[in-house]
Design a protein around this motif. Structure first.
Motif, PDB file in Angstrom:
ATOM      1  N   THR A  73       0.842  -1.194   0.000  1.00 33.50           N
ATOM      2  CA  THR A  73       0.000   0.000   0.000  1.00 33.50           C
ATOM      3  C   THR A  73       0.879   1.246   0.000  1.00 33.50           C
ATOM      4  N   GLY A  74       0.260   2.389  -0.275  1.00 28.54           N
ATOM      5  CA  GLY A  74       0.981   3.659  -0.233  1.00 28.54           C
ATOM      6  C   GLY A  74       1.653   3.999  -1.541  1.00 28.54           C
ATOM      7  N   ASP A  75       2.434   5.090  -1.523  1.00 30.77           N
ATOM      8  CA  ASP A  75       3.111   5.563  -2.732  1.00 30.77           C
ATOM      9  C   ASP A  75       4.198   4.611  -3.193  1.00 30.77           C
ATOM     10  N   ASP A  76       4.770   3.844  -2.275  1.00 25.86           N
ATOM     11  CA  ASP A  76       5.846   2.910  -2.631  1.00 25.86           C
ATOM     12  C   ASP A  76       5.331   1.493  -2.845  1.00 25.86           C
ATOM     13  N   LYS A  77       4.101   1.357  -3.276  1.00 24.86           N
ATOM     14  CA  LYS A  77       3.526   0.043  -3.497  1.00 24.86           C
ATOM     15  C   LYS A  77       4.374  -0.740  -4.501  1.00 24.86           C
ATOM     16  N   GLY A  78       4.714  -1.985  -4.143  1.00 26.47           N
ATOM     17  CA  GLY A  78       5.549  -2.823  -4.987  1.00 26.47           C
ATOM     18  C   GLY A  78       7.022  -2.779  -4.627  1.00 26.47           C
ATOM     19  N   ARG A  79       7.434  -1.819  -3.833  1.00 25.53           N
ATOM     20  CA  ARG A  79       8.835  -1.714  -3.430  1.00 25.53           C
ATOM     21  C   ARG A  79       9.178  -2.831  -2.440  1.00 25.53           C
ATOM     22  N   THR A  80      10.401  -3.351  -2.511  1.00 23.23           N
ATOM     23  CA  THR A  80      10.824  -4.415  -1.616  1.00 23.23           C
ATOM     24  C   THR A  80      12.015  -3.963  -0.771  1.00 23.23           C
ATOM     25  N   PHE A  81      12.148  -4.571   0.380  1.00 22.50           N
ATOM     26  CA  PHE A  81      13.309  -4.331   1.234  1.00 22.50           C
ATOM     27  C   PHE A  81      13.576  -5.609   2.017  1.00 22.50           C
ATOM     28  N   THR A  82      14.757  -5.695   2.594  1.00 22.18           N
ATOM     29  CA  THR A  82      15.136  -6.891   3.341  1.00 22.18           C
ATOM     30  C   THR A  82      15.258  -6.565   4.827  1.00 22.18           C
ATOM     31  N   GLU A  83      15.034  -7.586   5.642  1.00 23.81           N
ATOM     32  CA  GLU A  83      15.165  -7.430   7.091  1.00 23.81           C
ATOM     33  C   GLU A  83      15.740  -8.714   7.675  1.00 23.81           C
ATOM     34  N   ILE A  84      16.703  -8.529   8.590  1.00 27.37           N
ATOM     35  CA  ILE A  84      17.351  -9.660   9.239  1.00 27.37           C
ATOM     36  C   ILE A  84      16.609  -9.973  10.528  1.00 27.37           C
ATOM     37  N   VAL A  85      16.233 -11.244  10.699  1.00 29.73           N
ATOM     38  CA  VAL A  85      15.528 -11.693  11.902  1.00 29.73           C
ATOM     39  C   VAL A  85      16.495 -12.512  12.737  1.00 29.73           C
ATOM     40  N   GLN A  86      16.794 -12.037  13.937  1.00 25.73           N
ATOM     41  CA  GLN A  86      17.726 -12.723  14.826  1.00 25.73           C
ATOM     42  C   GLN A  86      17.078 -13.994  15.387  1.00 25.73           C
ATOM     43  N   PRO A  87      17.874 -14.998  15.735  1.00 23.12           N
ATOM     44  CA  PRO A  87      17.289 -16.268  16.216  1.00 23.12           C
ATOM     45  C   PRO A  87      16.577 -16.150  17.557  1.00 23.12           C
ATOM     46  N   ASP A  88      16.935 -15.141  18.358  1.00 18.20           N
ATOM     47  CA  ASP A  88      16.307 -15.004  19.674  1.00 18.20           C
ATOM     48  C   ASP A  88      15.127 -14.044  19.672  1.00 18.20           C
ATOM     49  N   GLN A  89      14.737 -13.536  18.504  1.00 14.50           N
ATOM     50  CA  GLN A  89      13.580 -12.648  18.449  1.00 14.50           C
ATOM     51  C   GLN A  89      12.302 -13.435  18.701  1.00 14.50           C
ATOM     52  N   SER A  90      11.370 -12.813  19.422  1.00 17.06           N
ATOM     53  CA  SER A  90      10.121 -13.506  19.748  1.00 17.06           C
ATOM     54  C   SER A  90       9.233 -13.687  18.524  1.00 17.06           C
ATOM     55  N   ARG A  91       9.331 -12.772  17.557  1.00 13.61           N
ATOM     56  CA  ARG A  91       8.506 -12.871  16.351  1.00 13.61           C
ATOM     57  C   ARG A  91       9.379 -13.258  15.167  1.00 13.61           C
ATOM     58  N   GLN A  92       9.117 -14.416  14.620  1.00  9.86           N
ATOM     59  CA  GLN A  92       9.826 -14.904  13.448  1.00  9.86           C
ATOM     60  C   GLN A  92       8.944 -14.726  12.217  1.00  9.86           C
ATOM     61  N   LEU A  93       9.525 -14.300  11.112  1.00 12.59           N
ATOM     62  CA  LEU A  93       8.762 -14.063   9.882  1.00 12.59           C
ATOM     63  C   LEU A  93       8.704 -15.337   9.046  1.00 12.59           C
ATOM     64  N   HIS A  94       7.589 -15.499   8.330  1.00 15.92           N
ATOM     65  CA  HIS A  94       7.373 -16.677   7.494  1.00 15.92           C
ATOM     66  C   HIS A  94       6.944 -16.226   6.101  1.00 15.92           C
ATOM     67  N   GLU A  95       7.286 -17.011   5.116  1.00 11.83           N
ATOM     68  CA  GLU A  95       6.969 -16.671   3.727  1.00 11.83           C
ATOM     69  C   GLU A  95       5.453 -16.610   3.524  1.00 11.83           C
ATOM     70  N   GLY A  96       4.999 -15.550   2.857  1.00  9.95           N
ATOM     71  CA  GLY A  96       3.577 -15.341   2.607  1.00  9.95           C
ATOM     72  C   GLY A  96       2.848 -14.638   3.735  1.00  9.95           C
ATOM     73  N   GLU A  97       3.521 -14.339   4.814  1.00  6.37           N
ATOM     74  CA  GLU A  97       2.877 -13.710   5.974  1.00  6.37           C
ATOM     75  C   GLU A  97       2.589 -12.235   5.706  1.00  6.37           C
ATOM     76  N   LYS A  98       1.415 -11.779   6.126  1.00  3.59           N
ATOM     77  CA  LYS A  98       1.045 -10.379   6.020  1.00  3.59           C
ATOM     78  C   LYS A  98       1.565  -9.622   7.238  1.00  3.59           C
ATOM     79  N   VAL A  99       2.228  -8.487   7.005  1.00  2.00           N
ATOM     80  CA  VAL A  99       2.825  -7.726   8.096  1.00  2.00           C
ATOM     81  C   VAL A  99       2.492  -6.251   7.941  1.00  2.00           C
ATOM     82  N   VAL A 100       2.747  -5.510   9.018  1.00  2.00           N
ATOM     83  CA  VAL A 100       2.635  -4.056   9.029  1.00  2.00           C
ATOM     84  C   VAL A 100       4.039  -3.490   9.114  1.00  2.00           C
TER      85      VAL A 100
END
Length: 419
Positions: A73-100
């Motif tokens: 959504t927004g003016d940058d719709k379609g733009r991609t970026f990367t994020e590193i998820v540490q192993p001890d983080q409580s929230r782990q990201l999964h492929e296809g997951e919807k996020v804010v």
């Protein structure tokens, strides 16, 4: 007089809820070595028995996840970026997951977006739909009206209570007026325009005023500022004119309203049903019978309110337990003292609403007693009635009223009224 013209504008701080956000989707997630993607230099060392040491060890030797997120959504719709998820983080990201994702336009382009939370709109909407369906199936028309009243309550909170407080109006006055409006609309919409509902409304209003007075006094005596976490600190920073202790009091009043409605409506209905069962009972008898019901109600309601607040503060209480703090130390801290004052003031208002509402209901409904005409017809009904094969016993139901309905039998030893 208190109706606001809209919440005053402010520049976004980019902190907490005051951030620009967009919807996004996790497109790919790959596993990578934490050592290759973390910005730190040498491998951190330290005591791994501590939380910091354990986290440093995992970031040095563990396996991280590299997620690619697409902005939807927004003016940058379609733009991609990367994020590193540490192993001890409580929230782990999964492929296809919807996020804010949070957006900070002043940051470098590669750092403008970051994952802020998970998108929970679908499960939350599904749960709300199930709730509405259950209410309508069980409550039928009453259930529909209850849902409409709930929607009106949220509208009043969103368009009156919150903007009025943001504009600098007294939070206590706004909370009392807003709660009264919610109460009037909800009770009359759900239970109809009747004397029974009006008694419940009056009992609720008296209890709300009592909660307001007690809360104002004890919040002041306990020197509670209402500024105890990041969210209240952000509100105070954005709108310094807001009385944070008054905001705390407004929360106590609005939070007690829902349980107050339940208590007052139940007590009023109990007194009315007692009157229907025995129309000759005076207001004192109705009050005594109603208050016996109310005592059971008090025990359950107070326990419910205390457990509700304890459940909300459970993580905080757990932290104090880990720190092995004494009960006095825990109760004296402002975070816990707020919950104690909130619970006790609300409970006092709930307990007081039982005798107040019961007394009001008994006084109002006892005025609706059998009239003189009915009594006269019952006394002389045997003379006006057709000849019966055999006289009725003194303890049986009398011949009847003028409209043919039997008058209630009088108990006791069968004494007759002298004329």
């Amino acid at each position: 007089m208190l109706w606001p013209g809209g919440a005053p504008a402010h520049e976004r701080t980019g902190v907490g809820f005051d951030r620009q956000t967009q919807q996004a989707t996790v497109t790919t997630v790959v596993s990578v070595s934490c050592k290759s993607v973390n910005a730190g230099g040498e491998t951190p060392t330290g005591d791994t028995s501590t939380a910091e040491g354990s986290s440093a060890e995992q970031q040095a030797k563990g396996t991280c996840k590299k997620a690619t997120i697409r902005v939807d959504t927004g003016d940058d719709k379609g733009r991609t970026f990367t994020e590193i998820v540490q192993p001890d983080q409580s929230r782990q990201l999964h492929e296809g997951e919807k996020v804010v994702v949070a957006y900070e336009p002043s940051a470098p382009r590669d750092l403008q977006y970051s994952v802020a939370d998970v998108n929970r709109r679908f499960p939350m909407g599904l749960l709300a739909g199930i709730f509405a369906l259950v209410v309508v199936i069980v409550g039928r028309l009453r259930g529909v009206m209850a849902l409409v009243a709930l929607a009106v309550s949220f509208l009043l909170l969103n368009f009156f209570v919150l903007p009025a407080i943001l504009q600098g109006s007294n939070p206590l006055v706004v909370a009392v007026v807003g709660s009264s409006a919610i109460m009037l609309i909800a009770l009359y919409m759900c239970h109809g325009l009747s004397a029974r509902t009006s008694v419940a409304v009056l009992g609720t209003l008296i209890s709300l005023l009592l909660i307001g007075v007690l809360g104002s006094q004890f919040i002041g005596w306990a020197a509670l500022t209402g500024n105890t976490d990041d969210n209240t600190g952000l509100i105070h920073g954005l709108y310094p004119s807001i009385d944070m202790s008054g905001l705390l009091l407004a929360g106590v009043i609005i939070g007690s309203l829902g349980v107050l409605d339940d208590v007052t409506v139940t007590q009023t209905s109990a007194v009315w049903e007692l009157h229907e069962a025995n129309p000759t009972m005076g207001w004192r008898g109705l009050y005594r019978a109603g208050i016996r019901i109310g005592r059971d109600h008090i025990a359950s309601v107070v326990n419910t309110l205390v457990l509700a607040y304890a459940g909300a503060a459970l993580p905080l209480l757990l932290l104090f337990s880990i720190a092995q703090s004494s009960v006095g130390t825990v109760a004296n801290s402002e975070l816990v003292a707020e919950e104690i004052v909130r619970t006790l003031v609300g409970s006092i208002g709930l307990v007081a609403s039982v005798p107040v509402t019961t007394a009001l209901a008994a006084l109002v409904v006892s005025a609706d007693r059998p009239g003189a005409e009915t009594a006269g017809a019952g006394a002389g009904g045997s003379a006006a009635a057709p000849t019966a094969p055999a006289p009725a016993p003194a303890t049986s139901v009398s011949a009847g009223t003028a409209d043919g309905r039997p008058t209630p039998a009088r108990g006791g030893k069968g004494r007759r009224r002298r004329h």
